[in-house]
Design a protein around this motif. Structure first.
Motif, PDB file in Angstrom:
ATOM      1  N   LYS A 124       5.361 128.422  -7.144  1.00  6.03           N
ATOM      2  CA  LYS A 124       5.239 127.078  -6.576  1.00  6.03           C
ATOM      3  C   LYS A 124       4.567 127.164  -5.215  1.00  6.03           C
ATOM      4  CE  LYS A 124       9.956 127.440  -4.809  1.00  6.03           C
ATOM      5  NZ  LYS A 124      10.102 128.815  -5.339  1.00  6.03           N
ATOM      6  N   ALA A 125       4.108 126.000  -4.754  1.00  4.99           N
ATOM      7  CA  ALA A 125       3.516 125.913  -3.417  1.00  4.99           C
ATOM      8  C   ALA A 125       4.628 125.801  -2.374  1.00  4.99           C
ATOM      9  CB  ALA A 125       2.587 124.709  -3.324  1.00  4.99           C
ATOM     10  N   VAL A 126       4.431 126.464  -1.219  1.00  2.00           N
ATOM     11  CA  VAL A 126       5.414 126.463  -0.127  1.00  2.00           C
ATOM     12  C   VAL A 126       4.732 125.886   1.117  1.00  2.00           C
ATOM     13  CG1 VAL A 126       6.961 127.850   1.296  1.00  2.00           C
ATOM     14  CG2 VAL A 126       6.577 128.472  -1.115  1.00  2.00           C
ATOM     15  N   PHE A 127       5.351 124.845   1.687  1.00  2.00           N
ATOM     16  CA  PHE A 127       4.844 124.188   2.893  1.00  2.00           C
ATOM     17  C   PHE A 127       5.828 124.451   4.031  1.00  2.00           C
ATOM     18  CE2 PHE A 127       2.315 122.276  -0.240  1.00  2.00           C
ATOM     19  CZ  PHE A 127       1.276 121.575   0.346  1.00  2.00           C
ATOM     20  N   VAL A 128       5.342 125.039   5.126  1.00  2.00           N
ATOM     21  CA  VAL A 128       6.140 125.230   6.341  1.00  2.00           C
ATOM     22  C   VAL A 128       5.552 124.295   7.387  1.00  2.00           C
ATOM     23  CG1 VAL A 128       6.975 126.854   8.064  1.00  2.00           C
ATOM     24  CG2 VAL A 128       6.570 127.630   5.706  1.00  2.00           C
ATOM     25  N   VAL A 129       6.298 123.239   7.752  1.00  2.00           N
ATOM     26  CA  VAL A 129       5.768 122.181   8.623  1.00  2.00           C
ATOM     27  C   VAL A 129       6.627 122.077   9.873  1.00  2.00           C
ATOM     28  CG1 VAL A 129       4.818 120.913   6.671  1.00  2.00           C
ATOM     29  CG2 VAL A 129       7.116 120.385   7.473  1.00  2.00           C
ATOM     30  N   LEU A 130       6.028 121.463  10.897  1.00  2.00           N
ATOM     31  CA  LEU A 130       6.705 121.294  12.181  1.00  2.00           C
ATOM     32  C   LEU A 130       7.632 120.080  12.125  1.00  2.00           C
ATOM     33  CD1 LEU A 130       6.854 122.347  15.138  1.00  2.00           C
ATOM     34  CD2 LEU A 130       5.048 120.691  15.660  1.00  2.00           C
ATOM     35  N   VAL A 131       8.818 120.228  12.694  1.00  2.00           N
ATOM     36  CA  VAL A 131       9.770 119.138  12.699  1.00  2.00           C
ATOM     37  C   VAL A 131       9.178 117.942  13.458  1.00  2.00           C
ATOM     38  CG1 VAL A 131      10.894 119.994  14.802  1.00  2.00           C
ATOM     39  CG2 VAL A 131      12.156 118.502  13.229  1.00  2.00           C
ATOM     40  N   GLY A 132       9.351 116.725  12.921  1.00  2.00           N
ATOM     41  CA  GLY A 132       8.832 115.501  13.523  1.00  2.00           C
ATOM     42  C   GLY A 132       7.434 115.143  13.070  1.00  2.00           C
ATOM     43  N   SER A 133       6.767 116.002  12.289  1.00  2.00           N
ATOM     44  CA  SER A 133       5.404 115.712  11.816  1.00  2.00           C
ATOM     45  C   SER A 133       5.447 114.986  10.471  1.00  2.00           C
ATOM     46  CB  SER A 133       4.610 117.016  11.706  1.00  2.00           C
ATOM     47  OG  SER A 133       5.212 117.868  10.740  1.00  2.00           O
ATOM     48  N   THR A 134       4.253 114.726   9.925  1.00  2.00           N
ATOM     49  CA  THR A 134       4.123 114.061   8.621  1.00  2.00           C
ATOM     50  C   THR A 134       3.529 115.049   7.628  1.00  2.00           C
ATOM     51  OG1 THR A 134       3.795 111.903   9.678  1.00  2.00           O
ATOM     52  CG2 THR A 134       3.081 112.140   7.384  1.00  2.00           C
ATOM     53  N   VAL A 135       4.119 115.075   6.426  1.00  2.00           N
ATOM     54  CA  VAL A 135       3.677 116.023   5.403  1.00  2.00           C
ATOM     55  C   VAL A 135       3.440 115.259   4.102  1.00  2.00           C
ATOM     56  CG1 VAL A 135       6.036 116.583   4.679  1.00  2.00           C
ATOM     57  CG2 VAL A 135       4.188 118.208   4.265  1.00  2.00           C
ATOM     58  N   VAL A 136       2.479 115.743   3.336  1.00  2.00           N
ATOM     59  CA  VAL A 136       2.170 115.165   2.025  1.00  2.00           C
ATOM     60  C   VAL A 136       2.371 116.274   0.984  1.00  2.00           C
ATOM     61  CG1 VAL A 136       0.428 114.075   0.574  1.00  2.00           C
ATOM     62  CG2 VAL A 136       0.517 113.556   3.030  1.00  2.00           C
ATOM     63  N   LEU A 137       3.382 116.112   0.135  1.00  2.00           N
ATOM     64  CA  LEU A 137       3.655 117.075  -0.933  1.00  2.00           C
ATOM     65  C   LEU A 137       2.791 116.695  -2.142  1.00  2.00           C
ATOM     66  CD1 LEU A 137       7.540 117.380  -0.663  1.00  2.00           C
ATOM     67  CD2 LEU A 137       5.752 118.658   0.558  1.00  2.00           C
ATOM     68  N   PRO A 138       1.844 117.560  -2.554  1.00  2.00           N
ATOM     69  CA  PRO A 138       0.856 117.146  -3.565  1.00  2.00           C
ATOM     70  C   PRO A 138       1.443 117.108  -4.981  1.00  2.00           C
ATOM     71  CG  PRO A 138       0.516 119.435  -2.972  1.00  2.00           C
ATOM     72  CD  PRO A 138       1.629 118.943  -2.090  1.00  2.00           C
ATOM     73  N   CYS A 139       0.960 116.136  -5.761  1.00  2.00           N
ATOM     74  CA  CYS A 139       1.267 116.022  -7.192  1.00  2.00           C
ATOM     75  C   CYS A 139       0.131 115.206  -7.811  1.00  2.00           C
ATOM     76  CB  CYS A 139       2.629 115.359  -7.417  1.00  2.00           C
ATOM     77  SG  CYS A 139       3.079 115.210  -9.162  1.00  2.00           S
ATOM     78  N   ILE A 140      -0.847 115.891  -8.374  1.00  2.00           N
ATOM     79  CA  ILE A 140      -2.053 115.237  -8.900  1.00  2.00           C
ATOM     80  C   ILE A 140      -2.110 115.453 -10.414  1.00  2.00           C
ATOM     81  CG2 ILE A 140      -4.549 115.017  -8.705  1.00  2.00           C
ATOM     82  CD1 ILE A 140      -3.068 114.389  -6.140  1.00  2.00           C
TER      83      ILE A 140
END
Length: 437
Positions: free
Chosen positions: A172-188
């Motif tokens: 699977k894909a793993v996203f490590v993001v900064l707290v308080g930011s905006t993230v888009v989890l892909p599903c196409i």
């Protein structure tokens, strides 16, 4: 004898391989009209009714009047805590309605409203918190076509901007993001079945029957009937064929698309094909039926009698004994593989018998040759001089003879020794007789 078993095994293997090859060639045939999922042999007597059964629950048509619950996309979250709890995050139907399950996520989590038009089912999370980490799964359900697809994405939250990254861990894909930011989890998923509506449901499901007379190829088969989910029905061929072959009017509501043939005749024999097409769901199946018409069973007329007829309950001579029904198992050979397999067994058996007979003849001749080399009746009585020199002569010639001659010489030596000893005893007796007188 040792060669008989390998030759027999080879003959059996060759026959079975040939039979399986022919059977697989017939069984695996398919073309653009659909995948062959089943083949049947049907036998019906002349003048009777034949039913070629063709069923499929995936072809049952139920019109979707709501237009929004055929397709649904939802995101689930598996938290990485000690409980590993699974919770539903958001639902979205094909009509565009979204449902968020946690009030804390209102206005913070959403999916694009055009998801079922452009195939973008990604999840947008604003103001990412530490509680958002876990494994997210994007699930697509198509209830009308019985389809299900899923994609997983892992979200990790960090407080250091230098640790932000995206990678693939092999599953699977793993996203490590900064707290308080905006993230888009892909599903196409842009397959037409998820992005196109079902505006003409009744025209996208069709069933048709074909018939191949004996000796005719599939691409030249005669079309018999077309039946659409809307109820439209098309018959082909002469009028008498249209009247004797039909499909039930409730076919699409029950999933029973069997072909009913009334008053079967020898001309009705051939290969029948049931084609099921669901263009919207991508279903294309084909079922094949080999119909054989047998002569009618003659009925023996009963001679009228003057005796009164009794009903079973009124006949005084009738004993109330229940007779169990007789069950007859009929095994129908499929295709030509049955004949070839039996022929292989017969040929292998004949070959084995021939090898056994040859081995017996060979052993018998070998024994006769050994018996002719030595015959006790042909041994001559030796003289005194021959007895005296027989032993040295045999001993001197031992080194030059073969193994077979050596055995024969030993037998001759023993016989000659016996005769010599017997002759010596007779001479002694003759010498003793005068002294007695």
């Amino acid at each position: 004898m040792n060669l008989a078993v390998p030759l027999c095994a080879r003959a059996l293997f060759l026959a079975q391989f040939l039979a399986s090859f022919l059977f697989c060639h017939v069984q695996g045939q398919s073309d653009g009209s659909g995948v062959v999922v089943a083949m049947y042999n049907i036998s019906a007597s002349q003048g009777s009714q034949a039913v070629l059964q063709c069923h499929s629950q995936r072809m049952v048509w139920t019109q979707d009047r709501l237009k929004d619950r055929q397709r649904v996309a939802h995101w689930d979250l598996l938290r990485s805590g000690p409980d590993h709890a699974m919770e539903r995050v958001i639902d979205m139907f094909s009509a565009g309605d979204q449902r968020i399950y946690n009030g804390y996520n209102q206005g913070r989590i959403y999916m694009p409203k055009t998801a079922f038009k452009d195939g973008n089912f990604s999840l947008v999370i604003k103001d990412v918190a530490m509680s958002d980490k876990g494994i997210y799964s994007c699930n697509l359900h198509h209830h009308y076509c019985h389809l299900y697809e899923s994609i997983k994405v892992q979200l990790n939250v960090t407080k250091s901007a230098r640790k932000e990254r995206r990678f693939w861990d092999g599953q699977k894909a793993v996203f490590v993001v900064l707290v308080g930011s905006t993230v888009v989890l892909p599903c196409i998923n842009r397959r037409p079945i998820w992005t196109e509506g079902n505006s003409q449901e009744d025209q996208q499901q069709v069933v048709h029957w074909d018939r191949q007379p004996p000796g005719v190829r599939h691409d030249r088969a005669d079309r018999l009937i077309d039946l659409y989910a809307s109820g439209e029905r098309r018959h082909y061929g002469p009028l008498f064929v249209q009247q004797k072959m039909n499909i039930s009017a409730t076919a699409f509501s029950q999933g029973d698309f069997s072909l009913i043939i009334s008053d079967t005749q020898p001309l009705d024999q051939g290969l029948y094909s049931c084609h099921l097409h669901h263009h919207y769901c991508g279903l294309h199946e084909r079922r094949i039926f080999q119909l054989t018409v047998t002569p009618p069973v003659p009925q023996i007329p009963q001679e009228p009698t003057d005796e009164p007829q009794y009903l079973p309950n009124e006949d005084p001579s009738t004993n109330m004994v229940e007779v169990p029904p007789h069950v007859i198992n009929v095994i129908l050979p499929e295709q030509r593989s049955h004949f070839l397999q039996q022929l292989g067994y017969i040929l292998a058996t004949l070959l084995l018998l021939a090898l056994i007979v040859l081995a017996v003849i060979f052993l018998t001749r070998h024994r006769k040759r050994q018996g002719q080399d030595f015959d006790p009746r042909k041994v001559e009585i030796p003289t005194d001089k021959e007895c005296e020199r027989s032993i040295p002569e045999v001993k001197s010639s031992n080194q030059e003879e073969t193994k077979l001659d050596y055995k024969n010489n030993l037998l001759k030596e023993a016989e000659m020794s016996k005769l010599c000893s017997q002759k010596a005893i007779d001479l002694d007796r003759e010498m003793v007789k005068p002294s007695w007188k």
